[in-house]
Design a protein around this motif. Structure first.
Motif, mmCIF file in Angstrom:
data_model
loop_
_atom_site.group_PDB
_atom_site.id
_atom_site.type_symbol
_atom_site.label_atom_id
_atom_site.label_comp_id
_atom_site.label_asym_id
_atom_site.label_seq_id
_atom_site.Cartn_x
_atom_site.Cartn_y
_atom_site.Cartn_z
ATOM 1 N N ARG A 128 46.266 44.196 30.950
ATOM 2 C CA ARG A 128 46.289 45.437 31.716
ATOM 3 C C ARG A 128 45.079 46.254 31.294
ATOM 4 N NH1 ARG A 128 50.468 48.567 34.137
ATOM 5 N NH2 ARG A 128 51.852 46.881 33.503
ATOM 6 N N HIS A 129 44.354 46.741 32.266
ATOM 7 C CA HIS A 129 43.179 47.554 31.983
ATOM 8 C C HIS A 129 43.631 48.979 31.699
ATOM 9 C CE1 HIS A 129 40.460 44.326 33.107
ATOM 10 N NE2 HIS A 129 41.346 44.044 34.052
ATOM 11 N N SER A 130 43.099 49.563 30.664
ATOM 12 C CA SER A 130 43.551 50.880 30.217
ATOM 13 C C SER A 130 43.200 51.995 31.203
ATOM 14 C CB SER A 130 42.959 51.199 28.844
ATOM 15 O OG SER A 130 41.548 51.223 28.923
ATOM 16 N N ASP A 131 42.148 51.815 31.977
ATOM 17 C CA ASP A 131 41.718 52.883 32.879
ATOM 18 C C ASP A 131 42.554 52.957 34.152
ATOM 19 O OD1 ASP A 131 40.770 50.458 33.777
ATOM 20 O OD2 ASP A 131 38.924 51.279 34.596
ATOM 21 N N SER A 132 43.357 51.950 34.417
ATOM 22 C CA SER A 132 44.175 51.970 35.635
ATOM 23 C C SER A 132 45.388 51.075 35.424
ATOM 24 C CB SER A 132 43.354 51.484 36.829
ATOM 25 O OG SER A 132 43.049 50.113 36.676
#
Length: 172
Positions: free
Chosen positions: A50-54
């Motif tokens: 999971r990408h932290s920015d979205s």
């Protein structure tokens, strides 16, 4: 802070660029060595992150292969982003170099596609690097121009018409 974070980002970007170039060179060497072998796919699995920015999630497909080069000892290696149609037990052709068979690849030779992908990633990393350098230079200029207005005198009120302006002696 305005220098440390962008500098760390620059180091990370440069490390990623070195990794991309190194991996491309390894695959290219394996393709151009002319050595091939039949390998069995021992395992396939996926990893998700999971990408932290979205809330975006990316999935990467991994394959574990094993082959035996003429030297006689079995070689096992793992590779990312292989074809989804390759499953456990399938036999695939792998390309390797004689001195480093553990750096083999099961990706089909396509130098143009590999070079285009590498250039695209390097261009993106170059833009990120340029932005970090621009940010640091802009921050440096802002701090330097703020220092220009500081006289260094802690008792200076900043009033240009204060008592020390030299005009008191001319008054009647």
């Amino acid at each position: 802070m305005f220098y440390a974070v962008p500098a760390l980002m620059c180091v990370g970007v440069i490390a990623m660029a070195v990794t991309v170039i190194s991996r491309y060179a390894q695959v290219r060497q394996a393709w151009s060595s002319g050595l091939t072998a039949e390998a069995r796919c021992l395992r396939t699995y996926t990893t998700t992150s999971r990408h932290s920015d979205s809330s975006r999630i990316s999935t990467t497909l991994h394959h574990v292969y094993e082959f035996t080069p003429p030297a006689g000892r079995p070689v096992r290696f793992e590779e990312e982003n292989g074809p989804a149609t390759t499953i456990e037990g399938d036999i695939v052709t792998v390309y390797y170099t004689a001195d480093r068979p553990e750096r083999a690849t099961a990706h089909a030779p396509d130098p143009a596609k590999g070079a285009a992908a590498m250039i695209g990633v390097l261009c993106f990393l170059g833009v990120v690097l340029a932005f970090c350098i621009f940010f640091m230079a802009t921050a440096h200029d802002m701090f330097a121009s703020a220092d220009m207005f500081d006289s260094g005198d802690p008792f200076d009120s900043g009033d240009p018409f204060g008592p020390d302006d030299g005009f008191e002696s001319e008054l009647p």
